[in-house]
Write a protein that holds these residues in place. Structure first.
Motif, PDB file in Angstrom:
ATOM      1  N   GLU A 199       0.837  -1.198   0.000  1.00  0.00           N
ATOM      2  CA  GLU A 199       0.000   0.000   0.000  1.00  0.00           C
ATOM      3  C   GLU A 199       0.870   1.246   0.000  1.00  0.00           C
ATOM      4  O   GLU A 199       0.521   2.257  -0.585  1.00  0.00           O
ATOM      5  N   GLY A 200       2.018   1.174   0.623  1.00  0.00           N
ATOM      6  CA  GLY A 200       2.964   2.290   0.611  1.00  0.00           C
ATOM      7  C   GLY A 200       4.359   1.789   0.894  1.00  0.00           C
ATOM      8  O   GLY A 200       4.540   0.680   1.404  1.00  0.00           O
ATOM      9  N   LEU A 201       5.349   2.616   0.540  1.00  0.00           N
ATOM     10  CA  LEU A 201       6.746   2.226   0.781  1.00  0.00           C
ATOM     11  C   LEU A 201       7.347   2.977   1.956  1.00  0.00           C
ATOM     12  O   LEU A 201       8.481   2.707   2.346  1.00  0.00           O
ATOM     13  N   GLY A 202       6.589   3.931   2.525  1.00  0.00           N
ATOM     14  CA  GLY A 202       7.098   4.686   3.648  1.00  0.00           C
ATOM     15  C   GLY A 202       7.619   6.050   3.234  1.00  0.00           C
ATOM     16  O   GLY A 202       7.876   6.311   2.049  1.00  0.00           O
ATOM     17  N   SER A 221      14.546  -5.023   1.518  1.00  0.00           N
ATOM     18  CA  SER A 221      14.778  -3.590   1.646  1.00  0.00           C
ATOM     19  C   SER A 221      16.228  -3.359   2.049  1.00  0.00           C
ATOM     20  O   SER A 221      16.767  -4.104   2.868  1.00  0.00           O
ATOM     21  N   HIS A 222      16.809  -2.317   1.490  1.00  0.00           N
ATOM     22  CA  HIS A 222      18.153  -1.903   1.905  1.00  0.00           C
ATOM     23  C   HIS A 222      18.087  -0.940   3.085  1.00  0.00           C
ATOM     24  O   HIS A 222      19.117  -0.440   3.519  1.00  0.00           O
ATOM     25  N   LEU A 223      16.888  -0.657   3.576  1.00  0.00           N
ATOM     26  CA  LEU A 223      16.754   0.308   4.666  1.00  0.00           C
ATOM     27  C   LEU A 223      16.676  -0.369   6.032  1.00  0.00           C
ATOM     28  O   LEU A 223      16.306   0.259   7.009  1.00  0.00           O
ATOM     29  N   GLY A 224      16.985  -1.654   6.102  1.00  0.00           N
ATOM     30  CA  GLY A 224      17.108  -2.311   7.392  1.00  0.00           C
ATOM     31  C   GLY A 224      15.868  -3.092   7.812  1.00  0.00           C
ATOM     32  O   GLY A 224      14.817  -3.055   7.168  1.00  0.00           O
ATOM     33  N   THR A 225      16.018  -3.796   8.950  1.00  0.00           N
ATOM     34  CA  THR A 225      14.959  -4.680   9.427  1.00  0.00           C
ATOM     35  C   THR A 225      13.690  -3.917   9.769  1.00  0.00           C
ATOM     36  O   THR A 225      12.577  -4.392   9.529  1.00  0.00           O
ATOM     37  N   THR A 226      13.843  -2.730  10.321  1.00  0.00           N
ATOM     38  CA  THR A 226      12.657  -1.954  10.674  1.00  0.00           C
ATOM     39  C   THR A 226      11.815  -1.662   9.437  1.00  0.00           C
ATOM     40  O   THR A 226      10.583  -1.753   9.471  1.00  0.00           O
ATOM     41  N   HIS A 227      12.489  -1.354   8.344  1.00  0.00           N
ATOM     42  CA  HIS A 227      11.744  -1.078   7.114  1.00  0.00           C
ATOM     43  C   HIS A 227      11.130  -2.357   6.549  1.00  0.00           C
ATOM     44  O   HIS A 227      10.028  -2.322   5.996  1.00  0.00           O
ATOM     45  N   VAL A 228      11.825  -3.475   6.706  1.00  0.00           N
ATOM     46  CA  VAL A 228      11.231  -4.747   6.267  1.00  0.00           C
ATOM     47  C   VAL A 228       9.940  -4.996   7.033  1.00  0.00           C
ATOM     48  O   VAL A 228       8.907  -5.378   6.452  1.00  0.00           O
ATOM     49  N   GLU A 229       9.964  -4.768   8.340  1.00  0.00           N
ATOM     50  CA  GLU A 229       8.751  -4.973   9.142  1.00  0.00           C
ATOM     51  C   GLU A 229       7.654  -3.999   8.727  1.00  0.00           C
ATOM     52  O   GLU A 229       6.469  -4.358   8.674  1.00  0.00           O
ATOM     53  N   PHE A 230       8.042  -2.769   8.383  1.00  0.00           N
ATOM     54  CA  PHE A 230       7.055  -1.806   7.886  1.00  0.00           C
ATOM     55  C   PHE A 230       6.431  -2.321   6.590  1.00  0.00           C
ATOM     56  O   PHE A 230       5.204  -2.294   6.408  1.00  0.00           O
ATOM     57  N   LEU A 231       7.277  -2.804   5.672  1.00  0.00           N
ATOM     58  CA  LEU A 231       6.766  -3.275   4.374  1.00  0.00           C
ATOM     59  C   LEU A 231       5.840  -4.479   4.552  1.00  0.00           C
ATOM     60  O   LEU A 231       4.830  -4.605   3.852  1.00  0.00           O
ATOM     61  N   LEU A 232       6.175  -5.353   5.495  1.00  0.00           N
ATOM     62  CA  LEU A 232       5.289  -6.502   5.745  1.00  0.00           C
ATOM     63  C   LEU A 232       3.893  -6.017   6.142  1.00  0.00           C
ATOM     64  O   LEU A 232       2.884  -6.606   5.747  1.00  0.00           O
ATOM     65  N   GLY A 233       3.868  -4.916   6.877  1.00  0.00           N
ATOM     66  CA  GLY A 233       2.579  -4.362   7.293  1.00  0.00           C
ATOM     67  C   GLY A 233       1.831  -3.649   6.193  1.00  0.00           C
ATOM     68  O   GLY A 233       0.667  -3.260   6.366  1.00  0.00           O
ATOM     69  N   GLN A 234       2.488  -3.451   5.070  1.00  0.00           N
ATOM     70  CA  GLN A 234       1.865  -2.738   3.944  1.00  0.00           C
ATOM     71  C   GLN A 234       1.323  -3.681   2.871  1.00  0.00           C
ATOM     72  O   GLN A 234       0.837  -3.231   1.838  1.00  0.00           O
ATOM     73  N   LEU A 235       1.455  -4.980   3.080  1.00  0.00           N
ATOM     74  CA  LEU A 235       1.042  -5.925   2.027  1.00  0.00           C
ATOM     75  C   LEU A 235      -0.482  -6.043   1.970  1.00  0.00           C
ATOM     76  O   LEU A 235      -1.139  -6.226   3.003  1.00  0.00           O
ATOM     77  N   ARG A 236      -1.022  -5.932   0.774  1.00  0.00           N
ATOM     78  CA  ARG A 236      -2.473  -6.020   0.566  1.00  0.00           C
ATOM     79  C   ARG A 236      -2.754  -6.862  -0.672  1.00  0.00           C
ATOM     80  O   ARG A 236      -1.993  -6.828  -1.644  1.00  0.00           O
ATOM     81  N   TYR A 237      -3.876  -7.561  -0.645  1.00  0.00           N
ATOM     82  CA  TYR A 237      -4.362  -8.162  -1.878  1.00  0.00           C
ATOM     83  C   TYR A 237      -4.913  -7.054  -2.775  1.00  0.00           C
ATOM     84  O   TYR A 237      -5.159  -5.928  -2.327  1.00  0.00           O
ATOM     85  N   VAL A 238      -5.104  -7.397  -4.044  1.00  0.00           N
ATOM     86  CA  VAL A 238      -5.541  -6.408  -5.034  1.00  0.00           C
ATOM     87  C   VAL A 238      -6.823  -6.912  -5.698  1.00  0.00           C
ATOM     88  O   VAL A 238      -6.918  -8.088  -6.065  1.00  0.00           O
ATOM     89  N   GLU A 239      -7.771  -6.031  -5.863  1.00  0.00           N
ATOM     90  CA  GLU A 239      -9.040  -6.403  -6.522  1.00  0.00           C
ATOM     91  C   GLU A 239      -8.763  -6.972  -7.910  1.00  0.00           C
ATOM     92  O   GLU A 239      -7.988  -6.406  -8.671  1.00  0.00           O
ATOM     93  N   GLY A 240      -9.400  -8.056  -8.190  1.00  0.00           N
ATOM     94  CA  GLY A 240      -9.266  -8.628  -9.529  1.00  0.00           C
ATOM     95  C   GLY A 240      -7.972  -9.353  -9.783  1.00  0.00           C
ATOM     96  O   GLY A 240      -7.681  -9.719 -10.925  1.00  0.00           O
ATOM     97  N   ALA A 241      -7.172  -9.564  -8.775  1.00  0.00           N
ATOM     98  CA  ALA A 241      -5.912 -10.294  -8.954  1.00  0.00           C
ATOM     99  C   ALA A 241      -5.759 -11.284  -7.793  1.00  0.00           C
ATOM    100  O   ALA A 241      -5.075 -10.963  -6.849  1.00  0.00           O
ATOM    101  N   PRO A 242      -6.365 -12.396  -7.787  1.00  0.00           N
ATOM    102  CA  PRO A 242      -7.019 -12.997  -8.974  1.00  0.00           C
ATOM    103  C   PRO A 242      -8.370 -12.371  -9.265  1.00  0.00           C
ATOM    104  O   PRO A 242      -9.046 -11.959  -8.390  1.00  0.00           O
TER     105      PRO A 242
END
Lengths: 468, 159
Positions: free
Chosen positions: A324-327, A447-468
């Motif tokens: 949903e976002g990269l931060g 992510s090259h921005l460290g573990t904290t950013h990896v954890e942030f990105l994990l929290g940003q994962l979303r499914y997408v309408e129509g995929a499937p």
């Protein structure tokens, strides 16, 4: 205007082709198979005569295998073979029956990846002691996708033949010029080709065998292609992939350099994974409403669509997960296709950490600061990474290691100098995500921005309408 | 090489080129349109003439020549002539104008597949050899290309 599309196409191209080749007859070039038995017979005779003539012309021009320590029968070059039968060559000694070598005698990345692989429990460490002069300037990197069930190392060879980022052969880009892939235990030989056309098989004294052929999907300008080999190691029941862009002689050279590493079992005892830190969490981030397609970059949607339809997942087993976002640090990052994973995309940032085109960390180049990909794949049966998030629905993610070539070190210990500037640079931290509602799917991000950013990105994962 | 061998090579070459030139001209017309298609065909045939001794030993010489043509037209990458222009004499009354727009919207390999397999009845295997890809890849290009054409022209399946 009621003609079928196919008929309209033919009418149009009948006219167009006259501008391409004015000598072209108006009768179009039909399929060879539809031209009647006389033509088929003529072609068969021509092929037969051509094959005989080629054999005569080739005469004594046999390939001399660079295998100084083994006895090898001559091999017909598969690239010019006109037979549809595989060529089988008996080889007296298996190179790996020679004395074992020390871990320091082989590529360290192979050792490290083997130590992290699931294959280590069933397959010994077999590695080449040399890549030959062709590999002199080659730089190894972890290749392949997934949470290390296998060992997958490719060597990039600057300025030499290899593959582009679009997986096309190139004369001078050098990516993935040489590679080794320990696929793991299979018990019996399972890797076979769809067709035996152009396949040469070497059989070793210990029951092992190597089958190899040209990669028919792409050719270099001089008509050569990558050589792909499949090695079945009979004593262990393990299978390997091996490839080179330097031709048949080099492939056989590589195989001839394969040795078992002497104390790899002891290495294994010493390097069991650390205790895993488990973090319990609530519902997974993707359990909420799916993102609108309008909010997802078209390039990412296109990559996933193409992969699902064209390549590896026609049933659309694995839905698209998107950020949903990269931060706030990556508001100016731009997305691009990444030649990694089934449908990899990466984000480049104008400045900041990233990696160069050979995956070596850089302090301020911003290339590939974040990556996302996914697809079908196995789940590791054992603890393999230092950190794990477990969501309430049974989904989980593992992370905490940096990407090659500095594996097996905690993040805080890993800082390397930027090859251009000398500034300290951080390798990417990667994570593997296993949603419980799609048990055959795995997603990878880094992510090259460290573990904290990896954890942030994990929290940003979303499914997408129509995929499937 | 003796005169008889030369003569034999010459005859083989001419037989080969007659078929190859015709096939390549259709393939390159589909891939690049008439202008670049003509360049690619000419380059490929010129290469065949210069390298016949080597070419005649290949398993898939037409596929190789297709790659030669592809490589050579990269020199013209800054030229962007239309891929599906109006023919000199205008569009045949049986060809819908929308077809040309639809052809332009296809990927190169989709175009080659729908033209050679869909329109001219080549087998998927023959196109696979030409493009140096697997047959199943051609099948996918064909299916997706035809689907795009139908969607653009808003007609139902003709199969």
């Amino acid at each position: 205007m009621s003609d079928r599309i196919e008929d309209q196409l033919r009418r149009y191209y009948d006219e167009v082709v006259q501008r391409v080749d004015p000598r072209a007859p108006t009768a179009h070039p039909q399929s060879l198979s539809s031209r009647g038995p006389r033509v088929a017979f003529a072609i068969a005779v021509a092929v037969l005569l051509g094959g005989l003539l080629a054999l005569v012309l080739r005469g004594r021009d046999e390939v001399v295998l660079p295998a100084p320590t083994t006895t090898v029968a001559p091999v017909e070059p598969s690239s010019t073979s006109t037979t549809t039968e595989p060529t089988v060559v008996e080889r007296v000694d298996a190179p790996w029956t020679q004395a074992e070598v020390e871990p320091s005698d082989v590529e360290p990345l192979l050792v490290e990846l083997w130590l992290r692989s699931e294959a280590r429990h069933t397959c010994s460490l077999l590695a080449p002691t040399s890549l030959g002069p062709e590999g002199g300037a080659a730089v190894p990197r972890q290749a392949g996708f997934g949470p290390y069930p296998e060992v997958y190392v490719a060597w990039d060879n600057p300025d030499g033949p290899g593959m582009t980022g679009e997986s096309r052969l190139c004369e001078d880009c050098g990516r993935s010029a040489i590679g080794i892939h320990l696929r793991g235990f299979s018990g019996e030989r399972r890797l076979t080709w769809e067709t035996e056309r152009g396949v040469t098989t070497l059989e070793f004294s210990d029951g092992s065998s190597l089958s190899y052929r040209m990669d028919e999907d792409d050719l270099y300008q001089d008509g050569t292609a990558r050589l792909l080999g499949r090695l079945y190691l009979a004593p262990e029941g393990c299978e390997y992939g091996i490839w080179t862009s330097f031709g048949e002689d080099h492939l056989l050279w590589l195989v001839d350099q394969l040795r078992f590493v002497s104390d790899h079992r002891a290495l294994l005892e010493d390097t069991e994974p650390p205790d895993q830190q488990v973090i319990q969490a609530g519902e997974p981030p993707w359990s909420g409403p799916a993102m609108s397609r309008d909010d997802v970059d078209g390039l990412l949607l296109g990559r996933w669509d193409d992969y699902a339809a064209d390549v590896g997942d026609p049933e659309r087993t694995c839905p698209l997960l998107a950020f949903e976002g990269l931060g706030p640090d990556l508001t100016e990052a731009t997305i691009r296709v990444a030649n990694y994973g089934p449908w990899g995309v990466a984000w480049d940032n104008p400045s900041g950490p990233g990696h160069d085109t050979q995956a070596y960390p850089c302090a301020d180049c911003g290339r590939g600061v974040v990556l996302l990909t996914g697809g079908t794949g196995p789940r590791p049966e054992m603890v393999s990474m230092p950190k794990r998030i477990e969501w309430s629905d049974g989904s989980y993610a593992e992370y905490g290691y940096d990407r090659m070539p500095f594996v097996l070190l905690p993040e805080e210990q890993v800082t390397v100098p930027d090859r251009n500037t000398g500034e300290p640079a951080k390798p990417a931290q990667e994570a593997f995500v296993y949603p419980s509602d799609h048990p055959n799917c795995v997603y990878e991000l880094w992510s090259h921005l460290g573990t904290t950013h990896v954890e942030f990105l994990l929290g940003q994962l979303r499914y997408v309408e129509g995929a499937p | 090489m003796g005169p008889r061998r030369n003569e034999q090579h010459q005859t083989e070459f001419e037989t080969f080129v007659r078929d190859a030139e015709r096939r390549l001209s259709y393939a390159f017309a589909a891939a690049y349109g008439p202008d670049l298609g003509a360049e690619a065909t000419a380059e490929a045939i010129a290469y065949a003439w210069e390298h016949w001794k080597r070419l005649r030993q290949m398993e898939n010489p037409i596929g190789y020549l297709y790659r030669v043509g592809q490589t050579r037209v990269r020199r013209f990458r800054f030229r962007r002539p239309p891929i599906a222009p109006l023919p000199d004499g205008g569009v045949d009354k049986w060809v819908e104008p929308r077809l040309l727009t639809a052809i332009e919207a296809l990927s190169r390999n989709q175009r080659v597949a729908v033209v050679l397999v869909g329109a001219y009845g080549w087998t998927q295997r023959e196109v696979a050899d030409l493009l140096s890809v697997r047959r199943t890849t051609v099948q996918k290009h064909l299916e997706r290309g035809m689907a795009k054409l139908r969607k653009t022209m808003e007609v139902g399946s003709s199969v």
